[in-house]
Design an enzyme around this catalytic site. Sequence first.
Site, PDB file in Angstrom:
ATOM      1  N   HIS A 118     -54.598  -3.529 -99.218  1.00 60.59           N
ATOM      2  CA  HIS A 118     -54.405  -3.544 -97.830  1.00 60.59           C
ATOM      3  C   HIS A 118     -53.185  -3.128 -97.539  1.00 60.59           C
ATOM      4  O   HIS A 118     -52.197  -4.003 -96.400  1.00 60.59           O
ATOM      5  CB  HIS A 118     -54.820  -5.148 -97.195  1.00 60.59           C
ATOM      6  CG  HIS A 118     -56.294  -5.465 -97.598  1.00 60.59           C
ATOM      7  ND1 HIS A 118     -57.085  -4.402 -97.206  1.00 60.59           N
ATOM      8  CD2 HIS A 118     -56.710  -6.509 -97.834  1.00 60.59           C
ATOM      9  CE1 HIS A 118     -58.241  -5.192 -97.527  1.00 60.59           C
ATOM     10  NE2 HIS A 118     -58.111  -6.483 -97.780  1.00 60.59           N
ATOM     11  N   HIS A 187     -60.010  -7.348 -90.412  1.00 57.39           N
ATOM     12  CA  HIS A 187     -60.652  -8.025 -91.653  1.00 57.39           C
ATOM     13  C   HIS A 187     -61.079  -9.771 -91.271  1.00 57.39           C
ATOM     14  O   HIS A 187     -60.692 -10.635 -91.880  1.00 57.39           O
ATOM     15  CB  HIS A 187     -59.387  -8.302 -92.528  1.00 57.39           C
ATOM     16  CG  HIS A 187     -59.728  -8.585 -94.108  1.00 57.39           C
ATOM     17  ND1 HIS A 187     -60.327  -9.792 -94.471  1.00 57.39           N
ATOM     18  CD2 HIS A 187     -59.377  -7.704 -95.103  1.00 57.39           C
ATOM     19  CE1 HIS A 187     -60.540  -9.588 -95.688  1.00 57.39           C
ATOM     20  NE2 HIS A 187     -59.969  -8.516 -96.214  1.00 57.39           N
ATOM     21  N   GLU A 324     -65.919  -4.821 -93.341  1.00 56.83           N
ATOM     22  CA  GLU A 324     -64.772  -4.366 -93.034  1.00 56.83           C
ATOM     23  C   GLU A 324     -65.047  -2.695 -92.957  1.00 56.83           C
ATOM     24  O   GLU A 324     -65.317  -2.178 -93.939  1.00 56.83           O
ATOM     25  CB  GLU A 324     -63.620  -4.440 -94.043  1.00 56.83           C
ATOM     26  CG  GLU A 324     -63.120  -5.892 -94.123  1.00 56.83           C
ATOM     27  CD  GLU A 324     -62.743  -6.189 -95.601  1.00 56.83           C
ATOM     28  OE1 GLU A 324     -61.652  -5.493 -96.146  1.00 56.83           O
ATOM     29  OE2 GLU A 324     -63.418  -6.881 -96.196  1.00 56.83           O
TER      30      GLU A 324
HETATM   31  C1  FUC Z   1     -61.481  -7.722 -99.280  1.00 59.72           C
HETATM   32  C2  FUC Z   1     -61.428  -7.582-100.719  1.00 59.72           C
HETATM   33  C3  FUC Z   1     -60.434  -7.847-101.382  1.00 59.72           C
HETATM   34  C4  FUC Z   1     -59.557  -8.995-101.018  1.00 59.72           C
HETATM   35  C5  FUC Z   1     -59.427  -9.122 -99.634  1.00 59.72           C
HETATM   36  C6  FUC Z   1     -58.894 -10.401 -99.144  1.00 59.72           C
HETATM   37  O1  FUC Z   1     -61.182  -6.549 -98.473  1.00 59.72           O
HETATM   38  O2  FUC Z   1     -61.978  -6.098-101.066  1.00 59.72           O
HETATM   39  O3  FUC Z   1     -61.156  -7.961-102.732  1.00 59.72           O
HETATM   40  O4  FUC Z   1     -59.887 -10.152-101.764  1.00 59.72           O
HETATM   41  O5  FUC Z   1     -60.567  -8.800 -99.032  1.00 59.72           O
END
Ligand code: FUC
Length: 360
Positions: A118, A187, A324
């Site tokens: 990220h 997210h 996502e």
């Molecule tokens: C997602 C996952 C990751 C991670 C994150 C907080 O994007 O692909 O593994 O735990 O979230």
Amino acid sequence: MLLSMTTAMAAHGSVTKAGFGKTSDGTEVDIYTLKSDAVEARIMTYGARIVSIKTADRNGKVADVVLGYDSLAGYQADTKTYFGAVVGRYGNRIAHGEFKLDGKTYQIPKNNGENSLHGGTLGFDRLVWKAREIPEGVEMTLVSKDGDQGYPGTLTAHVRYTLHHNALRIDYSASTDKDTVVNLTNHSYFNLGGLGSGTILKDEITIVADKYTPVDKGLIPTGELAPVEGTPFDFRKSTAIGKRINDDDAQLKIAGGYDHNWVLRGSNGEVKTAARVHDPATGRVLTVTTTEPGVQFYAGVSLDGSFKGPGGWTYAKNMGLCLETQHFPDSPNHPSFPTTELKPGEMRHSMTTFTFTTEK
Ligand code: FUC
């Protein structure tokens, strides 16, 4: 007259702005409330994050359906979950935090074992974005300087959140002054039962994908586009998330459940349905559409109870799910994946919608 004015306001919704406190380094953070006749969404400038989405269940009972905190301090203390954030410059993983572009090797901080996750240690989720009100919503802007977290080129990112009746639309755009890579997504963790209602394991999900990208032990795609057919990754027919999550499957074991990228049916750039989630208990339904080629379905597998929500409950395993919409993880190291490269003079656009309905 009064009645028609009220109706017009409801149809167009409203946008209001308020303070949401200061970050630990003293930067003011604002929160925007977008209201329509069906949804209230709050979005703050810290990480361009969705803080809450309130919507009714089948009986008209309103609840917040995304995980979060009631104060800025809660978000700042949590460096693990990325609740509601726009992640960038590169959402998801880059193997060893390393990639080559125009013959040069770039190094991004490794903040997830051997890999970069990220955007690095100080990703877009932890920065305060500039905001301005736009019709039905808010536009957030961030300028990430050349060399920020090791990425080449000054990147200007705009994320527009607009609310249209029962649909929250997110438009991303990005431009650069040097060749770079970019992969922006949101997210948010959804729990359609409402905050504090338990896990998402009984929710039924459809993912409109015939293939997914299997991963190695560090959750980096192997490069293969594997058919979902005959595996616990086949969500072409609506299936409860918990039904196969503990199956004896090597890919599920690596991730502790679902934390994978699905290859969406339809082409990159075209608007298509990515996924649909239905909560049988409340009747709430979330439909996700996107122009992106992939979606990371993350079943909240690493929520470990270390963070507390506004009601005092802890956020434990599987209490929220993320969808996502994205380019595939580690694309800069996989020339066969849709490219995440961006060149000066180009504008990268993508669009995702979260639509809320109910079913009897
Ligand atoms: C997602 C996952 C990751 C991670 C994150 C907080 O994007 O692909 O593994 O735990 O979230």
